[in-house]
Scaffold this motif. Structure first.
Motif, PDB file in Angstrom:
ATOM      1  N   THR A 177      50.737  39.142  37.810  1.00  0.00           N
ATOM      2  CA  THR A 177      51.041  40.075  38.896  1.00  0.00           C
ATOM      3  C   THR A 177      49.945  40.010  39.942  1.00  0.00           C
ATOM      4  OG1 THR A 177      52.339  41.687  37.612  1.00  0.00           O
ATOM      5  CG2 THR A 177      51.145  42.537  39.518  1.00  0.00           C
ATOM      6  N   ILE A 178      50.338  39.958  41.218  1.00  0.00           N
ATOM      7  CA  ILE A 178      49.389  40.205  42.304  1.00  0.00           C
ATOM      8  C   ILE A 178      49.928  41.367  43.116  1.00  0.00           C
ATOM      9  CG2 ILE A 178      48.466  37.862  42.404  1.00  0.00           C
ATOM     10  CD1 ILE A 178      50.181  37.333  44.839  1.00  0.00           C
ATOM     11  N   SER A 179      49.040  42.275  43.509  1.00  0.00           N
ATOM     12  CA  SER A 179      49.453  43.517  44.155  1.00  0.00           C
ATOM     13  C   SER A 179      48.515  43.859  45.302  1.00  0.00           C
ATOM     14  CB  SER A 179      49.447  44.658  43.125  1.00  0.00           C
ATOM     15  OG  SER A 179      49.752  45.902  43.722  1.00  0.00           O
ATOM     16  N   ARG A 180      49.110  44.199  46.436  1.00  0.00           N
ATOM     17  CA  ARG A 180      48.330  44.692  47.581  1.00  0.00           C
ATOM     18  C   ARG A 180      48.737  46.122  47.867  1.00  0.00           C
ATOM     19  NH1 ARG A 180      45.322  43.085  51.852  1.00  0.00           N
ATOM     20  NH2 ARG A 180      45.569  40.835  51.537  1.00  0.00           N
ATOM     21  N   ARG A 181      47.721  47.009  47.950  1.00  0.00           N
ATOM     22  CA  ARG A 181      47.993  48.418  48.223  1.00  0.00           C
ATOM     23  C   ARG A 181      47.241  48.927  49.453  1.00  0.00           C
ATOM     24  NH1 ARG A 181      46.771  48.562  42.622  1.00  0.00           N
ATOM     25  NH2 ARG A 181      44.999  49.957  42.942  1.00  0.00           N
ATOM     26  N   SER A 182      46.552  48.011  50.145  1.00  0.00           N
ATOM     27  CA  SER A 182      45.845  48.386  51.369  1.00  0.00           C
ATOM     28  C   SER A 182      45.681  47.137  52.221  1.00  0.00           C
ATOM     29  CB  SER A 182      44.466  48.983  51.053  1.00  0.00           C
ATOM     30  OG  SER A 182      43.548  47.970  50.688  1.00  0.00           O
ATOM     31  N   SER A 183      45.147  47.307  53.412  1.00  0.00           N
ATOM     32  CA  SER A 183      44.964  46.168  54.322  1.00  0.00           C
ATOM     33  C   SER A 183      43.767  45.311  53.958  1.00  0.00           C
ATOM     34  CB  SER A 183      44.807  46.675  55.767  1.00  0.00           C
ATOM     35  OG  SER A 183      43.640  47.487  55.874  1.00  0.00           O
ATOM     36  N   THR A 184      42.959  45.753  53.004  1.00  0.00           N
ATOM     37  CA  THR A 184      41.713  45.036  52.705  1.00  0.00           C
ATOM     38  C   THR A 184      41.543  44.633  51.249  1.00  0.00           C
ATOM     39  OG1 THR A 184      40.539  47.132  52.396  1.00  0.00           O
ATOM     40  CG2 THR A 184      40.480  46.154  54.602  1.00  0.00           C
ATOM     41  N   GLN A 185      42.445  45.068  50.354  1.00  0.00           N
ATOM     42  CA  GLN A 185      42.220  44.818  48.932  1.00  0.00           C
ATOM     43  C   GLN A 185      43.473  44.285  48.231  1.00  0.00           C
ATOM     44  OE1 GLN A 185      40.853  48.717  47.671  1.00  0.00           O
ATOM     45  NE2 GLN A 185      38.707  48.135  47.933  1.00  0.00           N
ATOM     46  N   VAL A 186      43.241  43.337  47.323  1.00  0.00           N
ATOM     47  CA  VAL A 186      44.300  42.742  46.514  1.00  0.00           C
ATOM     48  C   VAL A 186      43.870  42.804  45.051  1.00  0.00           C
ATOM     49  CG1 VAL A 186      45.528  40.606  45.976  1.00  0.00           C
ATOM     50  CG2 VAL A 186      45.114  41.224  48.356  1.00  0.00           C
ATOM     51  N   TYR A 187      44.844  42.973  44.163  1.00  0.00           N
ATOM     52  CA  TYR A 187      44.577  43.094  42.728  1.00  0.00           C
ATOM     53  C   TYR A 187      45.309  41.988  41.977  1.00  0.00           C
ATOM     54  CZ  TYR A 187      42.947  47.796  43.941  1.00  0.00           C
ATOM     55  OH  TYR A 187      42.285  48.862  44.509  1.00  0.00           O
ATOM     56  N   PHE A 188      44.621  41.348  41.023  1.00  0.00           N
ATOM     57  CA  PHE A 188      45.204  40.337  40.144  1.00  0.00           C
ATOM     58  C   PHE A 188      45.321  40.907  38.736  1.00  0.00           C
ATOM     59  CE2 PHE A 188      43.681  36.063  42.214  1.00  0.00           C
ATOM     60  CZ  PHE A 188      44.364  36.383  43.370  1.00  0.00           C
ATOM     61  N   TYR A 189      46.444  40.621  38.074  1.00  0.00           N
ATOM     62  CA  TYR A 189      46.623  41.022  36.683  1.00  0.00           C
ATOM     63  C   TYR A 189      47.228  39.869  35.891  1.00  0.00           C
ATOM     64  CZ  TYR A 189      46.392  45.622  38.924  1.00  0.00           C
ATOM     65  OH  TYR A 189      46.015  46.704  39.688  1.00  0.00           O
ATOM     66  N   LYS A 190      46.760  39.694  34.669  1.00  0.00           N
ATOM     67  CA  LYS A 190      47.342  38.742  33.735  1.00  0.00           C
ATOM     68  C   LYS A 190      47.629  39.490  32.439  1.00  0.00           C
ATOM     69  CE  LYS A 190      46.653  34.238  31.507  1.00  0.00           C
ATOM     70  NZ  LYS A 190      45.789  33.021  31.402  1.00  0.00           N
ATOM     71  N   ASN A 191      48.891  39.498  32.056  1.00  0.00           N
ATOM     72  CA  ASN A 191      49.327  40.248  30.867  1.00  0.00           C
ATOM     73  C   ASN A 191      48.882  41.710  30.919  1.00  0.00           C
ATOM     74  OD1 ASN A 191      50.546  37.943  29.861  1.00  0.00           O
ATOM     75  ND2 ASN A 191      48.704  37.308  28.752  1.00  0.00           N
ATOM     76  N   GLY A 192      49.009  42.301  32.102  1.00  0.00           N
ATOM     77  CA  GLY A 192      48.782  43.727  32.276  1.00  0.00           C
ATOM     78  C   GLY A 192      47.353  44.156  32.482  1.00  0.00           C
ATOM     79  N   SER A 193      46.397  43.218  32.356  1.00  0.00           N
ATOM     80  CA  SER A 193      44.972  43.549  32.506  1.00  0.00           C
ATOM     81  C   SER A 193      44.396  42.883  33.742  1.00  0.00           C
ATOM     82  CB  SER A 193      44.194  43.082  31.266  1.00  0.00           C
ATOM     83  OG  SER A 193      44.656  43.726  30.105  1.00  0.00           O
ATOM     84  N   ALA A 194      43.322  43.461  34.253  1.00  0.00           N
ATOM     85  CA  ALA A 194      42.671  42.899  35.431  1.00  0.00           C
ATOM     86  C   ALA A 194      42.308  41.441  35.186  1.00  0.00           C
ATOM     87  CB  ALA A 194      41.427  43.701  35.774  1.00  0.00           C
ATOM     88  N   PHE A 195      42.633  40.604  36.131  1.00  0.00           N
ATOM     89  CA  PHE A 195      42.348  39.172  36.057  1.00  0.00           C
ATOM     90  C   PHE A 195      41.148  38.924  36.960  1.00  0.00           C
ATOM     91  CE2 PHE A 195      44.501  34.740  36.660  1.00  0.00           C
ATOM     92  CZ  PHE A 195      43.519  34.173  35.867  1.00  0.00           C
TER      93      PHE A 195
END
Length: 258
Positions: A177-195
């Motif tokens: 999963t990759i997720s963006r929730r703001s104009s400056t930050q992106v989050y990576f997840y692999k199997n539900g945990s922070a990647f």
């Protein structure tokens, strides 16, 4: 416990309405689903709704039914039915592009269906390989969005940005999963945990006008077997974890979890 209760109630009254609508679309398209696949999909829908994730999704492709007709269907709605191109292999375990010209056009355009600073991409891979793009825009221009699960030992992610973010990745198996929730930050997840380290600093630019493909990104074709893919709004840490739990339960029911 909540999921188990919801599942029991649903089994007493028949399938969830959204799950049944998906089954009807598969049937109309000429595909078929086994009883086990129907139960797995129904549970997935119920779990996503219980976790508050269902409403965040624009397109969900469970990759069930072992045919192009069934795998092309969007679980979330009658919109964004996929179009398969090139060489693909379909099995009870998922759908596999040939790595040279196979891709599925989701018919979902980033800049008309998604929000620049509130979006996410998700992919479940059952193949450990080292080449290709897995979901993304056709061209790496402007604000590109895509996932390259494993390209030369690196995971690359883009969400409406020009510069990629990446993490070392020695296995392409699992749920990404990759997720963006703001104009400056992106989050990576692999199997539900922070990647790697979350959040990752990356400024958004724009969203591409082209539609998103599965099995290729920026002209690079993948050969991984896909057992699930989805596109939607940005997810929180808790939602990303819950989503993995729901998808992994779905895969386990179908005996194709990795």
């Amino acid at each position: 416990m909540i999921r188990a209760t919801v599942g029991i109630l649903a089994s007493q009254g028949g399938f969830d309405a959204d799950a049944q609508a998906f089954f009807d679309r598969v049937d109309t398209a000429g595909g078929t689903l086994s009883a086990t696949e129907q139960r797995a999909v129904n549970r997935l829908v119920l779990d996503m709704k219980a976790d508050g994730i269902w409403s965040s999704m624009k397109a969900i492709y469970p990759m069930v039914g072992a045919s192009s007709a069934s795998c092309a269907q969007n679980l979330k709605s009658s919109s964004f039915t996929g179009t398969f191109n090139g060489g693909w292999t379909f099995a009870s375990t998922g759908a596999t592009p040939n790595g040279s010209n196979g891709y599925m056009d989701t018919n979902l355009s980033s800049n008309t269906s998604l929000s620049l600073n509130d979006l996410s991409l998700h992919m479940y891979s059952r193949t450990n390989s080292n080449v290709g793009g897995d979901i993304g825009d056709k061209n790496l221009s402007g604000g590109f969005s895509g996932i390259f699960i494993r390209l030369s030992g690196i995971f690359y992610g883009y969400l409406g940005e020009v510069n990629n973010i990446n993490e070392s990745n020695l296995s392409s198996l699992g749920f990404y999963t990759i997720s963006r929730r703001s104009s400056t930050q992106v989050y990576f997840y692999k199997n539900g945990s922070a990647f790697g380290t979350n959040p990752k600093t990356s400024s958004s630019s724009s969203l591409n006008s082209g539609t998103l493909d599965i099995g290729r990104a920026n002209g690079q074709y993948a050969d991984r077997e896909y057992a699930f893919a989805s596109i939607g709004d940005g997810l929180t840490d808790t939602e990303a974890s819950d989503f993995y739990t729901a998808v992994q339960a779905f895969q386990t029911t179908l005996s194709r979890n990795v």
